[in-house]
Design an enzyme around this catalytic site. Structure first.
Site, PDB file in Angstrom:
ATOM      1  N   GLY A   1      -5.041  -5.455   6.890  1.00  0.00           N
ATOM      2  CA  GLY A   1      -5.734  -4.864   7.113  1.00  0.00           C
ATOM      3  C   GLY A   1      -7.161  -4.958   7.789  1.00  0.00           C
ATOM      4  O   GLY A   1      -7.390  -3.872   8.863  1.00  0.00           O
TER       5      GLY A   1
ATOM      6  N   THR B   1       0.751  -1.248  -0.075  1.00  0.00           N
ATOM      7  CA  THR B   1      -0.183   0.340  -0.325  1.00  0.00           C
ATOM      8  C   THR B   1       0.412   0.942  -0.282  1.00  0.00           C
ATOM      9  O   THR B   1       1.758   1.497   0.186  1.00  0.00           O
ATOM     10  CB  THR B   1      -0.742   0.174   1.112  1.00  0.00           C
TER      11      THR B   1
ATOM     12  N   THR C   1      -0.356  -0.063   7.137  1.00  0.00           N
ATOM     13  CA  THR C   1      -0.247  -0.366   6.214  1.00  0.00           C
ATOM     14  C   THR C   1      -0.286  -1.793   7.442  1.00  0.00           C
ATOM     15  O   THR C   1       0.508  -1.956   7.921  1.00  0.00           O
ATOM     16  CB  THR C   1       1.172   0.435   4.890  1.00  0.00           C
ATOM     17  N   GLY C   2      -0.272  -3.359   5.913  1.00  0.00           N
ATOM     18  CA  GLY C   2      -0.230  -4.316   6.909  1.00  0.00           C
ATOM     19  C   GLY C   2      -1.742  -5.360   6.966  1.00  0.00           C
ATOM     20  O   GLY C   2      -2.041  -4.935   5.788  1.00  0.00           O
TER      21      GLY C   2
ATOM     22  N   ARG D   1     -13.522  -8.509  -1.679  1.00  0.00           N
ATOM     23  CA  ARG D   1     -12.650  -7.774   0.008  1.00  0.00           C
ATOM     24  C   ARG D   1     -12.113  -6.922  -0.024  1.00  0.00           C
ATOM     25  O   ARG D   1     -11.560  -6.207  -1.317  1.00  0.00           O
ATOM     26  CB  ARG D   1     -11.211  -9.474   0.608  1.00  0.00           C
ATOM     27  N   VAL D   2     -12.748  -6.141   0.801  1.00  0.00           N
ATOM     28  CA  VAL D   2     -11.917  -4.605   0.530  1.00  0.00           C
ATOM     29  C   VAL D   2     -11.328  -4.611   2.138  1.00  0.00           C
ATOM     30  O   VAL D   2     -11.499  -4.978   3.516  1.00  0.00           O
ATOM     31  CB  VAL D   2     -12.773  -3.441   1.057  1.00  0.00           C
ATOM     32  N   GLY D   3      -9.668  -4.120   2.431  1.00  0.00           N
ATOM     33  CA  GLY D   3      -8.921  -4.210   3.491  1.00  0.00           C
ATOM     34  C   GLY D   3      -9.431  -2.695   4.310  1.00  0.00           C
ATOM     35  O   GLY D   3     -10.288  -1.721   3.875  1.00  0.00           O
ATOM     36  N   ASP D   4      -8.389  -1.611   4.281  1.00  0.00           N
ATOM     37  CA  ASP D   4      -8.520  -1.126   5.746  1.00  0.00           C
ATOM     38  C   ASP D   4      -8.362   0.180   4.937  1.00  0.00           C
ATOM     39  O   ASP D   4      -8.716   1.624   5.302  1.00  0.00           O
ATOM     40  CB  ASP D   4      -7.672  -0.958   6.605  1.00  0.00           C
TER      41      ASP D   4
HETATM   42  N1  ASP Z   1      -3.667  -2.897   4.172  1.00  0.00           N
HETATM   43  C1  ASP Z   1      -3.747  -3.475   2.670  1.00  0.00           C
HETATM   44  C2  ASP Z   1      -4.952  -3.986   2.623  1.00  0.00           C
HETATM   45  O1  ASP Z   1      -4.913  -4.905   3.818  1.00  0.00           O
HETATM   46  C3  ASP Z   1      -2.403  -3.896   2.525  1.00  0.00           C
HETATM   47  C4  ASP Z   1      -0.718  -3.545   2.892  1.00  0.00           C
HETATM   48  O2  ASP Z   1      -1.266  -2.298   2.875  1.00  0.00           O
HETATM   49  O3  ASP Z   1      -0.420  -4.199   2.115  1.00  0.00           O
HETATM   50  O4  ASP Z   1      -5.648  -3.932   1.871  1.00  0.00           O
END
Ligand code: ASP
Length: 343
Positions: free
Chosen positions: A254, A200, A251-252, A228-231
């Site tokens: 979500g 991200t 990031t990470g 799927r939707v993340g953060d």
């Molecule tokens: N946070 C993002 C998600 O979960 C992925 C990422 O940050 O690498 O969609």
């Protein structure tokens, strides 16, 4: 496929300090600086350059954070923009959000075939009475606003990685491969070292007028479940900005950030008087606390970066391996290894 490489900490010469559980201090900016821009991962260096061009001319934080992450959206990065890895059905779906320090914000999610989701998010903010558009509705709005509908084709790198993933198609949401190449989630077991399964770009900036702004854009997890939707597009989870208290982006994994309203938490900690670094550390600890007495945390990576209204900055993550780029002068655009809880 361009992927972030774990840093050599060049000019900071940190190798010697890395034996501590936490990196020694020195990576959070305690000085007050204005303007300044920060962004996640090593792609942040190029993105910061574009943002800095605006900030140094006394431009606005919102323009800087939009233009900055557009650089990454245009690149053939594995997990940002249309060159990114697809979902498990083979489609690239994009999420993005943008916010200014007055609480104005816009977001899009599950958006397909549009090159710059961050700009669509900004149009949602500026041209609709809403905050969040998703899927075909977001795409329809983008097209009405004049964004070209791109072809539905994978980049050659993404096609290759997807074909490889299809051979085994494991589906297990873990995000901590920066730390251990052995724990790969959506990815094939034989990913080469320079391929990652998530990414991200999140960017936060303070302009010369004293306004904060933030942006966040991603294709989310590689080979994610369709829909799927993340953060990243969720205000308060992936991104939160408030001129009175500060700005934060994440990031990470979500799902963990959503569960804790991660960036809102970071900003609220700053409002209570914590430094950006300590606010990020507290938010990371909140996530870890959910997994007390289990070993689940080894599969979960989350990183936050934050900026105060005075231009102090900091970051923190769960496992070593996360880095972010900081720029506050023509001659200063530096990648910094985040402090972490677990090595
Ligand atoms: N946070 C993002 C998600 O979960 C992925 C990422 O940050 O690498 O969609």
């Amino acid at each position: 496929m361009h992927r972030r490489k774990l840093l050599k900490l060049g000019s900071f010469g940190l190798g010697a300090l890395a034996t501590h559980k936490l990196f020694a201090t020195g990576f959070s900016g305690h000085a007050e600086r204005k303007p300044i821009v920060l962004s996640t991962w090593d792609a942040g260096i190029e993105a910061n350059k574009a943002a800095w061009k605006i900030l140094r001319e006394n431009g606005h934080a919102l323009d800087a954070v939009e233009q900055g992450v557009m650089v990454t959206e245009s690149s053939q990065n594995c997990c940002v923009g249309l060159g990114a890895n697809p979902d498990r059905d083979g489609y690239v779906t994009l999420d993005a959000s943008i916010m200014n320090g007055n609480g104005d914000c816009g977001a899009v999610a599950f958006l397909e075939r549009i090159k710059h989701p961050i700009s669509v998010a900004r149009r949602v903010m500026e041209k609709t009475p809403h905050v969040f558009l998703v899927g075909s509705g977001a795409q329809q709005f983008a097209v009405e606003e004049g964004f070209p509908l791109e072809k539905q084709v994978l980049s050659s790198d993404a096609q290759k990685t997807y074909d490889e993933w299809l051979k085994e198609h494991h589906y297990k949401p873990q995000v901590n491969i920066e730390n251990s190449k052995g724990q790969q989630a959506f990815a094939p077991s034989k990913l080469s070292n320079n391929q990652w399964n998530h990414d991200t770009i999140g960017m936060i900036a303070l302009d010369g007028h004293g306004n904060l702004g933030g942006s966040c854009t991603t294709s989310g997890m590689a080979f994610k479940m369709r829909g799927r939707v993340g953060d990243s597009p969720i205000i308060g989870a992936g991104l939160f900005v408030d001129n009175e208290a500060g700005a934060a982006v994440s990031t990470g994994l979500g799902e963990e950030v959503i569960r804790t309203c991660g960036t809102h938490l970071v900003v609220e900690f700053m409002r209570q008087g914590l430094s950006p670094r300590d606010a990020c550390k507290n938010a990371v600890s909140r996530i870890i606390d959910r997994y007390k007495n289990t070993d689940k945390i080894k599969d979960i990576q989350v990183g936050f970066i934050a900026l105060s209204p005075k231009g102090e900055y900091g970051g923190f993550c769960i496992h070593s391996g996360f880095n972010y780029a900081v720029c506050y002068a023509d001659t200063y655009n530096q990648l910094i290894n985040s402090e972490f809880i677990y090595k």
